[in-house]
Design a protein around this motif. Structure first.
Motif, short mmCIF file in Angstrom:
data_model
loop_
_atom_site.label_atom_id
_atom_site.label_comp_id
_atom_site.label_asym_id
_atom_site.label_seq_id
_atom_site.Cartn_x
_atom_site.Cartn_y
_atom_site.Cartn_z
N VAL A 58 0.84 -1.21 0.00
CA VAL A 58 0.00 0.00 0.00
C VAL A 58 0.87 1.25 0.00
CG1 VAL A 58 -1.65 1.35 1.35
CG2 VAL A 58 -2.00 -1.10 1.09
N THR A 59 1.84 1.31 0.90
CA THR A 59 2.68 2.51 1.00
C THR A 59 3.63 2.65 -0.19
OG1 THR A 59 4.25 1.34 2.43
CG2 THR A 59 2.52 2.62 3.50
N THR A 60 3.99 1.52 -0.82
CA THR A 60 4.79 1.59 -2.04
C THR A 60 4.01 2.28 -3.15
OG1 THR A 60 6.08 -0.39 -1.51
CG2 THR A 60 5.94 0.22 -3.82
N THR A 61 2.72 1.96 -3.28
CA THR A 61 1.89 2.65 -4.27
C THR A 61 1.72 4.13 -3.92
OG1 THR A 61 -0.20 2.08 -3.15
CG2 THR A 61 0.64 0.52 -4.78
N PHE A 62 1.73 4.45 -2.62
CA PHE A 62 1.68 5.86 -2.20
C PHE A 62 2.92 6.61 -2.72
CE2 PHE A 62 -1.09 5.30 1.89
CZ PHE A 62 -2.19 5.06 1.09
N VAL A 63 4.09 6.00 -2.56
CA VAL A 63 5.33 6.65 -2.99
C VAL A 63 5.34 6.82 -4.51
CG1 VAL A 63 7.84 6.44 -3.07
CG2 VAL A 63 6.63 5.81 -1.00
N VAL A 64 4.87 5.80 -5.24
CA VAL A 64 4.81 5.90 -6.70
C VAL A 64 3.90 7.05 -7.12
CG1 VAL A 64 4.10 4.71 -8.81
CG2 VAL A 64 5.36 3.45 -7.05
N GLU A 65 2.76 7.20 -6.46
CA GLU A 65 1.86 8.31 -6.76
C GLU A 65 2.54 9.65 -6.49
OE1 GLU A 65 -2.47 10.16 -5.36
OE2 GLU A 65 -2.04 8.03 -5.06
N ALA A 66 3.26 9.75 -5.36
CA ALA A 66 3.97 10.98 -5.04
C ALA A 66 5.07 11.26 -6.07
CB ALA A 66 4.57 10.88 -3.64
N MET A 67 5.72 10.22 -6.58
CA MET A 67 6.71 10.40 -7.63
C MET A 67 6.08 11.00 -8.88
SD MET A 67 8.74 6.78 -7.10
CE MET A 67 9.44 6.77 -8.76
N ILE A 151 15.21 9.13 8.51
CA ILE A 151 16.13 8.44 7.61
C ILE A 151 17.47 8.17 8.30
CG2 ILE A 151 17.59 8.81 5.57
CD1 ILE A 151 14.96 7.92 4.66
N ILE A 152 17.96 9.18 9.02
CA ILE A 152 19.25 9.04 9.69
C ILE A 152 19.21 7.96 10.76
CG2 ILE A 152 20.79 10.24 11.31
CD1 ILE A 152 20.33 12.77 9.56
N ILE A 153 18.14 7.94 11.57
CA ILE A 153 18.01 6.91 12.60
C ILE A 153 17.96 5.52 11.97
CG2 ILE A 153 16.51 6.01 14.42
CD1 ILE A 153 18.08 8.50 15.19
N TYR A 154 17.22 5.39 10.88
CA TYR A 154 17.14 4.09 10.20
C TYR A 154 18.50 3.64 9.68
CZ TYR A 154 16.16 0.63 6.63
OH TYR A 154 16.18 -0.51 5.87
N LEU A 155 19.25 4.57 9.08
CA LEU A 155 20.56 4.22 8.55
C LEU A 155 21.54 3.87 9.66
CD1 LEU A 155 20.91 6.85 5.67
CD2 LEU A 155 20.42 4.41 5.46
N GLY A 424 13.49 -1.84 12.74
CA GLY A 424 12.29 -1.94 11.91
C GLY A 424 11.07 -1.35 12.58
N ALA A 425 10.91 -1.60 13.88
CA ALA A 425 9.70 -1.17 14.58
C ALA A 425 9.63 0.34 14.78
CB ALA A 425 9.60 -1.88 15.93
N TYR A 426 10.77 1.01 14.88
CA TYR A 426 10.77 2.46 15.11
C TYR A 426 11.08 3.23 13.83
CZ TYR A 426 10.24 1.70 20.11
OH TYR A 426 9.73 1.35 21.34
N ALA A 427 12.34 3.32 13.44
CA ALA A 427 12.70 4.08 12.23
C ALA A 427 12.07 3.46 10.99
CB ALA A 427 14.22 4.13 12.09
N GLY A 428 12.04 2.12 10.93
CA GLY A 428 11.45 1.46 9.77
C GLY A 428 9.97 1.77 9.61
N THR A 429 9.25 1.82 10.71
CA THR A 429 7.83 2.16 10.66
C THR A 429 7.64 3.58 10.15
OG1 THR A 429 7.30 0.64 12.47
CG2 THR A 429 5.75 2.42 12.06
N GLY A 430 8.51 4.50 10.58
CA GLY A 430 8.41 5.87 10.10
C GLY A 430 8.62 5.97 8.61
N ILE A 431 9.64 5.29 8.09
CA ILE A 431 9.95 5.37 6.66
C ILE A 431 8.93 4.60 5.83
CG2 ILE A 431 11.65 4.72 4.91
CD1 ILE A 431 13.80 5.12 7.07
N GLN A 432 8.49 3.45 6.33
CA GLN A 432 7.62 2.60 5.53
C GLN A 432 6.15 3.01 5.58
OE1 GLN A 432 6.88 -2.21 4.95
NE2 GLN A 432 8.74 -1.47 5.91
N TYR A 433 5.72 3.63 6.67
CA TYR A 433 4.31 3.96 6.82
C TYR A 433 4.05 5.47 6.93
CZ TYR A 433 4.10 -1.00 8.05
OH TYR A 433 4.22 -2.36 8.04
N VAL A 434 4.69 6.13 7.89
CA VAL A 434 4.34 7.53 8.20
C VAL A 434 4.69 8.46 7.05
CG1 VAL A 434 4.72 9.44 9.79
CG2 VAL A 434 4.61 7.10 10.67
N ILE A 435 5.93 8.39 6.56
CA ILE A 435 6.37 9.30 5.50
C ILE A 435 5.57 9.11 4.22
CG2 ILE A 435 8.32 9.89 4.02
CD1 ILE A 435 10.14 9.42 6.45
#
Length: 494
Positions: A58-67, A151-155, A424-435
């Motif tokens: 679902v969120t991948t399609t969101f990013v594609v739409e934003a692109m 992004i920085i926390i995830y990296l 994954g549960a913290y920074a990953g959730t932000g990048i994969q869902y929230v953003i």
């Protein structure tokens, strides 16, 4: 990922894009998934895996739409600029005031039909607009800073996982090979960090020695620019698929000989780590612009992405189920490849060493690239328009703050399942869902404002109702709350 409009690069076919996306998603997280499956129970794991795969789609399609929306805005601004230049050449000075109006006001005053006639091409994804640039286009200043912080926390989490995985694999293989157990980790063996490794050296000492060597060898790359070459990608991908194929085949043979185990159906105490591991294992949203923009034909892009997720789900299921029915739950190691460094599983010493040391080869090639990416994100976060960093800050401070934190985390712990789960549960959730949820919501508002309410983004998500945005954000909040509460309760019990 540093947030710029970059060159698209050489185009490739949709099926090559499918392979690239598959290789991007299936990485280190897959090696920690079998133990997470065994801890949480196979039924709970399967349900959560499928659900999280769906949410990631679902969120991948969101990013594609934003692109698509970002490309439309860039293309429209170029058209406006070109029109202004043409009008400047042909019009009188009195017309120049009209040409200086804001882009959004011009778009609103022009007939919507004129925009819609160009709509099919307007949203074509041709410019590679990285997520940082999309955040700058659609978010306010606070939102942009929060984006880079996430992004920085995830990296940092990524680098800590890599910095721990390589020394841990080396410790497991070499301590077993050079110690009393010449065939590797036996099925009933449970080692502690204080157990002897070589003579007076303990296992934890060997781990820290390997960590120091790893840091000295790969750390300096953080101070320079590193680019992944095509041949390095091919080599690491080939090694990855050989290793995965061997592990699945060996597990199936072992199960066929009626040596299968009987994992639990459900154990809610293991859901916390499973949640983080699964989120981490579906991470690709931050790299989608680099991955999908060069696809030559984007007509069926959503179907292509959906097929990729189905294949990835099938692969994760096959790898994890063969693992939990092949090995006893408490014998599965954080890094699944290490379970095959045993004589009773693999007879050939070469295969045992190849699988045991597989993470060392693949992760070591990725560490410098992730480190340079993190360093560049730090630079972008603090960048001032028109300003330049002093040499000491640019060449010493930023690389140092990039390298030290993950190495210190790896020095303190090599619990890979927890590192992957928390990242994954913290920074990953932000990048994969929230953003992605905020990106698609705000880009839809901007698109309506700029081009009118009748304009249709050709790359719009199938989940176009606002309900899905709210549902994704609600799920993200639930993940944060559940993992935090679980950690607090676990620590309280201790």
């Amino acid at each position: 990922m540093a947030g710029e409009i970059t060159e698209t690069g050489e185009l490739y076919s949709p099926y090559v894009g499918l392979v690239y996306m598959f290789n991007l998603i299936v990485g280190t997280g897959a090696l920690t998934m079998p133990k997470a499956f065994a801890t949480a129970g196979w039924l709970v794991s399967l349900v959560l895996l499928v659900f999280l795969g769906f949410m990631s789609f679902v969120t991948t399609t969101f990013v594609v739409e934003a692109m698509g929306a970002a490309n439309a805005q860039l293309r429209w601004k170029r058209m406006e600029t070109r029109q202004e230049e043409e009008d400047d050449d042909s019009s009188s000075a009195s017309d120049s005031d009209v040409l200086a109006q804001d882009t959004y006001e011009r778009a609103e005053k022009r007939p919507i039909l004129s925009v819609q006639r160009r709509g099919s091409n307007l949203f074509e994804i041709t410019d590679r607009v990285e997520m940082g640039q999309m955040a700058s286009m659609f978010f306010n200043k606070v939102g942009v800073n929060l984006f880079y912080f996430c992004i920085i926390i995830y990296l940092y989490g990524d680098l800590a996982i890599y910095a721990a995985a390589v020394p841990f694999s080396l410790m497991q293989v070499t301590c077993s090979a050079l110690g009393n157990d010449s065939c590797g980790v036996e099925s009933d063996s449970k080692y502690n960090d204080t157990d002897p490794c070589w003579g007076p050296l303990r296992r934890v000492d060997a781990y820290r020695i390997y960590l120091a060597v790893f840091t000295l060898l790969l750390g300096p790359f953080t101070f320079f620019d590193v680019q992944k070459t095509k041949y390095l990608q091919i080599l690491t991908s080939l090694m990855r698929w050989i290793a995965f194929a061997i592990m699945i085949a060996l597990a199936l043979v072992r199960i066929a000989r009626r040596r299968e185990e009987h994992p639990p159906l459900a154990d809610l105490s293991g859901v916390r780590n499973l949640l983080g591991v699964c989120v981490y294992s579906f991470m690709c949203q931050h790299s989608l612009p680099s991955l999908l923009t060069p696809v030559s034909s984007k007509r069926h892009l959503t179907r292509l992405v959906f097929l990729d997720y189905v294949l990835i789900l099938a692969f994760y299921g096959l790898l994890s189920f063969t693992a939990i029915f092949c090995f006893r739950g408490d014998s599965l190691l954080d890094m699944y490849t290490l379970n095959f460094a045993r004589c009773d599983v693999v007879g050939l010493a070469a295969v045992r060493f190849f699988l045991g040391l597989f993470p060392v080869f693949t992760i070591s090639t990725n560490f410098p690239i992730i480190a340079v990416t993190l360093r560049n994100n730090w630079k972008t976060l603090f960048h001032r328009e028109g300003g330049a960093y002093p040499w000491l800050v640019d060449r010493v401070v930023f690389p140092t703050i990039t390298l030290l934190p993950p190495v210190l985390v790896a020095f303190c712990t090599h619990d890979l399942e927890s590192l992957v789960g928390i990242t994954g549960a913290y920074a990953g959730t932000g990048i994969q869902y929230v953003i992605p949820a905020f990106l698609v919501y705000l880009c839809r508002k901007d698109t309506q404002l700029a081009f009118g309410y009748g304009t249709v983004n050709k790359h719009r998500s199938p989940f176009r109702h606002t309900f899905w945005v709210g549902f994704v954000l609600l799920w993200a909040f639930s993940c944060f709350f559940f993992v935090t509460a679980n950690i607090v309760l676990s620590e309280t019990k201790l």
